[in-house]
Design a protein around this motif. Sequence first.
Motif, mmCIF file in Angstrom:
data_model
loop_
_atom_site.group_PDB
_atom_site.id
_atom_site.type_symbol
_atom_site.label_atom_id
_atom_site.label_comp_id
_atom_site.label_asym_id
_atom_site.label_seq_id
_atom_site.Cartn_x
_atom_site.Cartn_y
_atom_site.Cartn_z
ATOM 1 N N LEU A 22 40.042 49.846 53.022
ATOM 2 C CA LEU A 22 39.828 48.397 53.115
ATOM 3 C C LEU A 22 40.996 47.717 53.815
ATOM 4 O O LEU A 22 40.808 46.837 54.662
ATOM 5 C CB LEU A 22 39.628 47.803 51.715
ATOM 6 N N ALA A 23 42.215 48.139 53.466
ATOM 7 C CA ALA A 23 43.401 47.554 54.109
ATOM 8 C C ALA A 23 43.397 47.837 55.603
ATOM 9 O O ALA A 23 43.722 46.955 56.414
ATOM 10 C CB ALA A 23 44.664 48.105 53.454
ATOM 11 N N ALA A 24 43.017 49.040 55.989
ATOM 12 C CA ALA A 24 42.971 49.402 57.412
ATOM 13 C C ALA A 24 41.927 48.585 58.160
ATOM 14 O O ALA A 24 42.084 48.315 59.354
ATOM 15 C CB ALA A 24 42.685 50.893 57.553
ATOM 16 N N ARG A 25 40.876 48.198 57.466
ATOM 17 C CA ARG A 25 39.816 47.387 58.078
ATOM 18 C C ARG A 25 40.164 45.904 58.121
ATOM 19 O O ARG A 25 39.440 45.107 58.725
ATOM 20 C CB ARG A 25 38.517 47.564 57.286
ATOM 21 N N GLY A 26 41.221 45.518 57.446
ATOM 22 C CA GLY A 26 41.586 44.115 57.378
ATOM 23 C C GLY A 26 40.897 43.351 56.270
ATOM 24 O O GLY A 26 40.932 42.119 56.232
ATOM 25 N N ASP A 27 40.262 44.081 55.342
ATOM 26 C CA ASP A 27 39.616 43.451 54.197
ATOM 27 C C ASP A 27 40.598 43.373 53.029
ATOM 28 O O ASP A 27 41.532 44.169 52.926
ATOM 29 C CB ASP A 27 38.380 44.248 53.774
ATOM 30 N N GLU A 28 40.373 42.428 52.143
ATOM 31 C CA GLU A 28 41.210 42.287 50.956
ATOM 32 C C GLU A 28 40.581 43.021 49.785
ATOM 33 O O GLU A 28 39.353 43.109 49.687
ATOM 34 C CB GLU A 28 41.405 40.812 50.595
ATOM 35 N N ALA A 29 41.409 43.527 48.913
ATOM 36 C CA ALA A 29 40.922 44.230 47.733
ATOM 37 C C ALA A 29 41.520 43.628 46.480
ATOM 38 O O ALA A 29 42.687 43.235 46.450
ATOM 39 C CB ALA A 29 41.276 45.712 47.816
ATOM 40 N N VAL A 30 40.697 43.562 45.455
ATOM 41 C CA VAL A 30 41.147 43.258 44.107
ATOM 42 C C VAL A 30 40.977 44.540 43.310
ATOM 43 O O VAL A 30 39.885 45.123 43.289
ATOM 44 C CB VAL A 30 40.344 42.118 43.461
ATOM 45 N N ALA A 31 42.039 45.013 42.694
ATOM 46 C CA ALA A 31 42.007 46.270 41.953
ATOM 47 C C ALA A 31 41.887 45.995 40.464
ATOM 48 O O ALA A 31 42.620 45.167 39.917
ATOM 49 C CB ALA A 31 43.269 47.080 42.230
ATOM 50 N N LEU A 32 40.947 46.677 39.814
ATOM 51 C CA LEU A 32 40.816 46.602 38.359
ATOM 52 C C LEU A 32 41.182 47.962 37.787
ATOM 53 O O LEU A 32 40.557 48.971 38.126
ATOM 54 C CB LEU A 32 39.388 46.215 37.964
ATOM 55 N N GLU A 33 42.192 47.976 36.928
ATOM 56 C CA GLU A 33 42.670 49.210 36.309
ATOM 57 C C GLU A 33 43.131 48.916 34.892
ATOM 58 O O GLU A 33 43.515 47.792 34.571
ATOM 59 C CB GLU A 33 43.842 49.806 37.104
ATOM 60 N N ARG A 34 43.094 49.942 34.043
ATOM 61 C CA ARG A 34 43.602 49.770 32.682
ATOM 62 C C ARG A 34 45.079 49.403 32.685
ATOM 63 O O ARG A 34 45.524 48.558 31.917
ATOM 64 C CB ARG A 34 43.397 51.058 31.889
ATOM 65 N N HIS A 35 45.835 50.081 33.535
ATOM 66 C CA HIS A 35 47.273 49.833 33.641
ATOM 67 C C HIS A 35 47.650 49.797 35.112
ATOM 68 O O HIS A 35 47.183 50.619 35.894
ATOM 69 C CB HIS A 35 48.071 50.927 32.909
ATOM 70 N N ASP A 36 48.494 48.859 35.483
ATOM 71 C CA ASP A 36 48.920 48.720 36.873
ATOM 72 C C ASP A 36 49.990 49.764 37.182
ATOM 73 O O ASP A 36 51.086 49.712 36.619
ATOM 74 C CB ASP A 36 49.472 47.313 37.101
ATOM 75 N N PRO A 37 49.704 50.732 38.077
ATOM 76 C CA PRO A 37 50.722 51.729 38.405
ATOM 77 C C PRO A 37 51.835 51.178 39.293
ATOM 78 O O PRO A 37 52.847 51.846 39.511
ATOM 79 C CB PRO A 37 49.924 52.815 39.125
ATOM 80 N N GLY A 38 51.627 49.976 39.834
ATOM 81 C CA GLY A 38 52.679 49.323 40.599
ATOM 82 C C GLY A 38 52.691 49.634 42.083
ATOM 83 O O GLY A 38 53.531 49.099 42.813
#
Length: 281
Positions: A22-38
Amino acid sequence: MTTRVLVTGAAGRIGRAVLELLAARGDEAVALERHDPGDLPAARVVTGEAADPATVRAALDGVDAVIHLAAIATPERLPAEQVFGQNTLATFTVLEQAGLAGVRRACLASSMAADGLPFAGRELHPAYVPVDEAVPVQAEDPYALSKLVDEETARTMARRHGMGIVALRLPYVGGFEERLNDFAAATAADPGAHARGYWAYLETRDAARACVLALGVPGPGAEVVCVCAPETMAGQPTAELLERYHPGVEIRAPLPGRTVPVDLSKAERLLGFSAEYRLQV
């Protein structure tokens, strides 16, 4: 126009590859995870459970599409009730909240294990090969059942909210730098160990690309699509493998050489997808 995509299970193997694509395509992402790995390449990271409506609602803010990957990926390590319950509730919650938020495009990770063979407690064989999206299921484990319910949930949400949803039946997925080569070597040494998975595989970057392509399928409606590489990870000809490990199975189409015994025509037709990353066996 930039698309903003919610990716659940974003820190997983496929999830990270989706974020990078998605980043390579220029799209934005929202990540949903139990814990943020940082270290997730996302515009925003939301922590919490995919089965929690409030968490999902927060993650969906400003989102145009959803790729739902969060799931327990095997029935072998956790109680059956947890595997089935957690997987199906997360899928229902993510798609329901997405529909309520006005999101109309979604992709979710189903599994080729939905046919019931890989985790069955007894020897099973497919009704025919190449297997396709309509092959009769023989599910008797909680993971296969959860994926079948996920696919039916997708159909329900397509009707309920007018969404376009694609459920990808994925095979064994791995990257060359991670574990795919090792698994292929083990399969070559003992082809019977992967016979229930039809010796199929998909490289992680191809899995990510299939997920993103699935968002381009117009709705409303829900589709189940088998996706894998066109050759097996075994060194032997497919006809020999089938004769040995699935004797007597009906063969409905030619399977020359190492052709995977999975019908990939729907993936090609609906998604415009064919695998780019191939094992050298």
